[in-house]
Design a protein around this motif. Sequence first.
Motif, PDB file in Angstrom:
ATOM      1  N   ASP A 231     -18.254 -36.068  27.337  1.00  0.00           N
ATOM      2  CA  ASP A 231     -19.254 -36.894  28.008  1.00  0.00           C
ATOM      3  C   ASP A 231     -19.253 -36.524  29.500  1.00  0.00           C
ATOM      4  OD1 ASP A 231     -17.454 -39.890  28.867  1.00  0.00           O
ATOM      5  OD2 ASP A 231     -16.631 -37.966  28.249  1.00  0.00           O
ATOM      6  N   ARG A 233     -19.345 -37.690  33.676  1.00  0.00           N
ATOM      7  CA  ARG A 233     -19.093 -38.788  34.620  1.00  0.00           C
ATOM      8  C   ARG A 233     -19.042 -38.216  36.022  1.00  0.00           C
ATOM      9  NH1 ARG A 233     -14.885 -43.775  34.231  1.00  0.00           N
ATOM     10  NH2 ARG A 233     -14.515 -44.040  36.459  1.00  0.00           N
ATOM     11  N   ASP A 235     -18.106 -39.673  39.792  1.00  0.00           N
ATOM     12  CA  ASP A 235     -17.638 -40.715  40.703  1.00  0.00           C
ATOM     13  C   ASP A 235     -18.038 -40.295  42.104  1.00  0.00           C
ATOM     14  OD1 ASP A 235     -15.374 -40.651  38.380  1.00  0.00           O
ATOM     15  OD2 ASP A 235     -15.598 -42.674  39.209  1.00  0.00           O
ATOM     16  N   ASP A 248     -22.258 -42.619  34.415  1.00  0.00           N
ATOM     17  CA  ASP A 248     -21.728 -42.124  33.143  1.00  0.00           C
ATOM     18  C   ASP A 248     -22.859 -41.701  32.232  1.00  0.00           C
ATOM     19  OD1 ASP A 248     -18.931 -44.340  32.585  1.00  0.00           O
ATOM     20  OD2 ASP A 248     -19.011 -42.218  33.104  1.00  0.00           O
ATOM     21  N   PRO A 250     -22.746 -40.915  28.100  1.00  0.00           N
ATOM     22  CA  PRO A 250     -21.818 -40.785  26.974  1.00  0.00           C
ATOM     23  C   PRO A 250     -22.114 -39.609  26.030  1.00  0.00           C
ATOM     24  CG  PRO A 250     -23.376 -42.551  26.553  1.00  0.00           C
ATOM     25  CD  PRO A 250     -23.648 -42.059  27.938  1.00  0.00           C
ATOM     26  N   SER A 275     -15.198 -36.133  32.823  1.00  0.00           N
ATOM     27  CA  SER A 275     -15.563 -36.990  31.694  1.00  0.00           C
ATOM     28  C   SER A 275     -14.930 -38.359  31.906  1.00  0.00           C
ATOM     29  CB  SER A 275     -15.068 -36.370  30.391  1.00  0.00           C
ATOM     30  OG  SER A 275     -13.643 -36.440  30.341  1.00  0.00           O
ATOM     31  N   SER A 276     -15.093 -39.212  30.911  1.00  0.00           N
ATOM     32  CA  SER A 276     -14.489 -40.539  31.021  1.00  0.00           C
ATOM     33  C   SER A 276     -12.969 -40.472  30.920  1.00  0.00           C
ATOM     34  CB  SER A 276     -15.052 -41.451  29.932  1.00  0.00           C
ATOM     35  OG  SER A 276     -14.910 -40.840  28.669  1.00  0.00           O
TER      36      SER A 276
END
Lengths: 519, 312
Positions: A231, A233, A235, A248, A250, A275-276
């Motif tokens: 996935d 992500r 930040d 995010d 998914p 990713s997460s």
Amino acid sequence: MRATSIFILILSVVPGSLWAQGETLVEAGTAIQYLANGSNPGIMGAEWTAEGFPLTGWLSGTYGIGYEQSTTGGAINLIQTAVPIGTASVYTRAVFHLDDSSAVSSLFLGSDWDDGYVAWINGVEVYRSPQMPRDGEPQWDTRATLHESSNGTSPDYGQLQNISDAAVPALHDGDNVLAVGVWNAPLPSSDLVLVPRLVMNLALPPPRGPYLQNGTDTQIVVRWRTDSLTDSRVDYGIDPGNLNMLVDDPAPTTNHEVILSGLDPDTVYYYSVGSSTELFAGGDSDHFFRTAPVPGTHRSVRIWALGDSGTANANARAVRDAYLTFATGTHTDLWLMLGDNAYPTGTDDEYQAAVFETFPDMLRRSVLWPTFGNHDGIAASSASELGPYYAIFTLPTTMAEMPIPSGTEAYYSFDFGNIHFVSLNSFDVDRSAPPEGAMLQWLKQDLMDTAQDWVIAFWHHPPYSKGSHDSDTEIELVEMRENALPVLEDLGVDLILTGHSHSYERSFLLDGHYGDSST
Amino acid sequence: MEIKTTGNIPGNNLRIAGGLKELTLWAILLWLILLILLPSPIRAHSAPEERIEHLSARITTEPANAELYLERAALYRSHRHWRAAQTDYERCRRLDPQLTRVDLGLGRLWLETGRLTQSVTALERYLETTADDATAWALLGRAHRESNEPEKASIAFDRAIDFSIRAGKNPPPEWYLARARSLLGSGPDYREKALHGLEQGLAVLGEPVTLHLEALQLERDLGRIEAALSRLDHLQRSANIDVTWLVLRAEILEGAGRPDDARIALERARFALATVPAGRRQTSAYRELEREIHDRLQRLEPAASRVGSTGD
């Protein structure tokens, strides 16, 4: 002659791509056992997918399987094994042999299909196409939602899905069973098609990025590529030690593309990508971007323009290093590539070397705005917006992104401060004058609409050149001079940047000269 | 060879004695001549030219490899070396009559050289075996259009758009425009269908202004003035500068027999023009627009004054 022969031989054995192609286990033409379900076969759920399931009454055939009502068109070329028209579903089983299952590190599945399918390996479900219900074991009369096959003369397996996590543990030495069921949309249906492809040990393209695209005063696109599906992500924040905002996505992918919006203009943001569960890059003072100022803002702007930079060699690195030395201490607000961004043919491999491995620092800090060169156009096409150039870059096209939308990434515009930039396509787009030519008709409307103080246009083929190309005789150069320049000059272009001719050439301020060099 | 020296050689250094030094002089002169005559090393030898050379070398060792001729033909064609391209395509066909991409290449070649009938034949032959090639359909559409066969052109562009979408790709705005214009070439009865096709393109491509403008003109042609104005409103809402849209509005209204409304639009355009930055307003396009606003207002003013007058 001998040296030349050796040179040719070497070129012949070097693969076009540096990535391993994998080994195909199942594809069109693979032998199968199948059951075409026009009525209840008396089989519960997915029990037919187990290795030892008795195949009494099953028939023999080869992929692709299905039916097509049309006798001349549709999916007729994809079907090697025909089933009765109106079949609700088909269960298929193909056997593939592995001498050493531990040597399988990855498995990928693709398909050309109509309408929905589910795949199992040795009774373990490994993939379910989006058209199938998400839950439960499909029954013989489960209905899929619509999906059209390629209807091509040969199968188009589409993007291969990485099924490694579920499939690799299910493998064993010896014969293994790939069971694939295909289900129809609600009947009556004119066709039903299944041509799967199972590939092992396919190496994914190398990772790249992060890199910045399509930046405005309030929004930016962050892209990167990984060598496994994850996935996405991002930040981000104004303090590199406190990335307190995130976006995010998914959906598992290798080509990550995340839009950050609601940003403040002319503001430095630090960011990280991954990713997460895992960081890919960033989270330090080296990974940042500065949003564009509010359109119309008067301030100094640093622009780096590179033409025909795609050599991926010491020369390119020397140019890069010279610029970075020159620009030390001053952020580059944006940079332009004027075409031929990756030699010799603009493939993904070549972009990897010429762009991503040559300019990693610049890519992660400043938005890159490209234009399309003739070498980019060998592996890519603007008519279809296919090929590495179009896969790599995210460019504005819609009314949501630009007040006068072009509808295509082949040509576009954007603002930075009080500068309006226009990227044109001088290569494989109609260069006719407006209103006949769509690009120049769009250009006219676009320039009528800008209120910015400065207009900078860039494209690949120069309207005036006597360098390594001749603008008196080469059609792309002639047409840009005769058709694009009048529009640009009528609407106050201040600066035009082009590439193609491998020499530094500049002109006096010109206006209204559209003939050749003798005029 | 005996080498003689003359000791110090004042002045003219070309007075060289001895066979070896004479040879050196000629070598230098030859090098200078070659330096002038040969292409500059700074001049870029393009990759396609290099690729042609590479293919030519391979062809000498694999003279029966049709794919090599096919690739070289495409490169020749892209460089507009028509005869060489044609020769290679024909050679390729002789080597492998089943290689259908030869027809695609020839179709392009004939199209680019204006041999439209041959282009149509080649492209149609190609599409018989590769019916889902969207670009080939677009080329056929262009060939039909240039052959003044608008109905066939519109069908071909229709297929191009359809196959492009089926393949999950966005067709370019040019194809939607070409389809619409081809339909219009078939006659005024096709305006509705052309408009519908443009609406499809607008939905798919994020509303390119070129398709909007084409659709707007069609609405005017169909007498749907309010629909045209509504479309104009939509464009104006997303625009930074209103002037061109207001002038167009005035043109539409004037054509619809609404001079008062047209004049209002022009007054608004004149007001909007005053807010355009000076640098932009001084461009020749804006000066032209300003003249147009002035001329239209002048033309409309007497008519507006006459309307409602109590008698002459």
